[in-house]
Design an enzyme around this catalytic site. Structure first.
Site, PDB file in Angstrom:
ATOM      1  N   ARG A 214      36.997  -6.085 -26.517  1.00 33.99           N
ATOM      2  CA  ARG A 214      36.212  -6.159 -25.276  1.00 33.99           C
ATOM      3  C   ARG A 214      37.136  -6.190 -24.063  1.00 33.99           C
ATOM      4  NH1 ARG A 214      32.264  -9.314 -28.590  1.00 33.99           N
ATOM      5  NH2 ARG A 214      33.497 -11.206 -28.431  1.00 33.99           N
ATOM      6  N   PHE A 230      24.091  -0.546 -29.970  1.00 29.74           N
ATOM      7  CA  PHE A 230      24.082  -1.697 -30.884  1.00 29.74           C
ATOM      8  C   PHE A 230      24.663  -2.912 -30.137  1.00 29.74           C
ATOM      9  CE2 PHE A 230      25.096   2.243 -33.166  1.00 29.74           C
ATOM     10  CZ  PHE A 230      24.023   2.340 -34.040  1.00 29.74           C
ATOM     11  N   ASP A 252      19.730  -1.684 -28.102  1.00 27.78           N
ATOM     12  CA  ASP A 252      19.648  -2.304 -29.425  1.00 27.78           C
ATOM     13  C   ASP A 252      18.206  -2.183 -29.897  1.00 27.78           C
ATOM     14  OD1 ASP A 252      21.726  -4.510 -30.935  1.00 27.78           O
ATOM     15  OD2 ASP A 252      19.643  -4.483 -31.612  1.00 27.78           O
ATOM     16  N   SER A 253      18.034  -2.060 -31.203  1.00 31.31           N
ATOM     17  CA  SER A 253      16.686  -1.954 -31.751  1.00 31.31           C
ATOM     18  C   SER A 253      15.989  -3.309 -31.832  1.00 31.31           C
ATOM     19  CB  SER A 253      16.727  -1.320 -33.144  1.00 31.31           C
ATOM     20  OG  SER A 253      17.497  -2.115 -34.028  1.00 31.31           O
ATOM     21  N   ASP A 299      29.220   0.223 -31.903  1.00 29.36           N
ATOM     22  CA  ASP A 299      29.608  -0.938 -32.716  1.00 29.36           C
ATOM     23  C   ASP A 299      28.440  -1.312 -33.619  1.00 29.36           C
ATOM     24  OD1 ASP A 299      30.970  -3.095 -33.745  1.00 29.36           O
ATOM     25  OD2 ASP A 299      30.512  -4.421 -32.062  1.00 29.36           O
ATOM     26  N   CYS A 339      32.565  -2.182 -39.210  1.00 31.37           N
ATOM     27  CA  CYS A 339      32.848  -3.539 -39.686  1.00 31.37           C
ATOM     28  C   CYS A 339      32.551  -3.665 -41.182  1.00 31.37           C
ATOM     29  CB  CYS A 339      32.046  -4.564 -38.894  1.00 31.37           C
ATOM     30  SG  CYS A 339      30.257  -4.398 -39.067  1.00 31.37           S
TER      31      CYS A 339
END
Length: 395
Positions: A214, A230, A252-253, A299, A339
């Site tokens: 970040r 995301f 984002d969902s 991400d 990830c």
């Protein structure tokens, strides 16, 4: 050697343990003493009767998670020393008592030689997460020794393991405070404030592992139009705002994630007009986004949690990155991550390479990213290198 019940290995199956790999797979076990309870500490013995070490026994593909390769007792002093060693490393890195941030990972499972345990520090609160039955069984003594080792730095210990413990163990675990309480859930990272939802949020409530990445994004944000896919709690969005982005869109969902993102933007940049959050599917949003963005962050959550899902995961990473590379403006920068522990650095890089080739754009790698120092990788456990990232310049 006589204190604990024993797990005996098949011939030749001690080789990885002789290289200090911390897992004993169920297929390596020849037989065990009778009456071993899940989560119990056991001694591991090779086929020739040689003592190897001690660990937590568990039903499943990983039968024993090794705690030590010595003939020692797993007692209060063991936990206290393990926690103290982990703290000493973070102190040496300048992460503890840092005026710019009170958020860091104290225990990173195998990376801190405590497999199955995660402890994240958010100010005065430690959030503890068990990924093994053994760590669950030991949670109270661990939290007691944690408070002692932290010497006043931590007043609350919240246990958050409902979703991480093996469901077949049927432990009936409920999340809650082991010590203390309260709802002071604002943490500081590099001078920025974030609400941490350790009650219902993912992981321990915040993705500490992206802290350094970040910060890097902040350096690239000035004057750019940023899309954070995301976004979860909006960490990258907040840093982009401070970096001087001209526009930031967070997607984002999850409606809960969008709510957290907007709260985090608001606590750092009240009445700010540069940011907008959207609750939408990532692929659908990218499809209709046009070419307005010149800095994009991808991400996503883990596309593969097990090796059986690897092939489909790599196809997913290729598809996602191809769409972002198609849409990003010339001269744009793409931060893209995986990830998934079962996805190697080479796997991920090849998936992104395939995406770039499909879109036929000139792409340069500016940075290769990974997890930060408070998420260390046990040199004997390469599987611990789970976070992979690339920063790409797209012509």
């Amino acid at each position: 050697m006589g204190k604990y019940k024993k797990v005996y290995l098949k011939k030749g199956k001690e080789q990885s343990l002789d290289r200090f790999h911390p897992w004993v797979f169920s297929g390596a076990v020849s037989y065990t003493d009778d009456g071993i309870d899940e989560g119990e500490v056991v001694s591991v013995i090779d086929n020739g009767g040689r003592y190897i070490g001690v660990g937590h026994f568990q039903v499943g593909s990983i039968a024993v998670r090794m705690l030590a390769f010595d003939d020692i007792e797993i007692n209060d002093a063991y936990w206290r020393n393990s926690l103290a060693c982990a703290l000493a490393m973070r102190v040496s890195l300048g992460m503890v008592d840092n005026p710019c941030g009170n958020t860091y990972r104290l225990i990173h499972g195998e990376g801190d030689f405590m497999p199955g345990l995660v402890i994240d520090i958010y100010g005065k609160t430690a959030v503890m997460q068990a990924h093994s039955v053994g760590m669950h069984v030991s949670r109270n003594i661990i939290s007691h020794e944690l408070l002692s080792v932290m010497d006043g730095r931590v007043e609350n210990v919240y246990y958050k393991s409902e979703t991480t413990l093996p469901y077949k163990a049927d432990l009936g675990q409920e999340d809650g405070f082991l010590y203390g309480g309260g709802n002071d859930n604002i943490a500081t990272e590099n001078g920025l404030k974030f609400y941490v939802d350790w009650l219902k949020g993912q992981k321990t409530g915040f993705f500490i592992d992206q802290r350094d990445n970040r910060s890097l994004l902040e350096q690239y944000s000035k004057g750019r139009k940023v899309l954070n896919m995301f976004c979860y709690t909006g960490g990258f969005s907040v840093y982009a705002m401070r970096g001087g982005a001209s526009l930031v869109h967070s997607v984002d969902s999850s409606a809960k994630a969008i709510e957290l993102t907007e709260r985090n933007i608001g606590i750092n940049f009240p009445n700010e007009q540069r940011h907008t959050a959207y609750c939408d599917d990532a692929f659908k949003f990218l499809e209709k986004s046009g070419d307005q963005y010149d800095l994009v962050i991808l991400d996503p959550p883990a596309f593969a949690k097990h090796r059986t899902a690897l092939h489909n995961a790599l196809k997913g990473y290729t598809r996602l990155n191809a769409k972002a590379l198609e849409k990003i403006r010339p001269g744009g920068i793409l931060f893209t991550f995986s990830c998934s522990q079962v996805v190697t650095k080479d796997n991920f890089r090849n998936a992104v390479f395939t995406a770039a080739a499909l879109i036929r754009r000139k792409v340069r790698i500016l940075h290769q990213l990974h997890q930060p120092a408070d998420h260390p990788i046990n040199i004997y456990h390469p599987e611990g290198e789970y976070l992979k990232g690339l920063v790409l310049y797209v012509e």
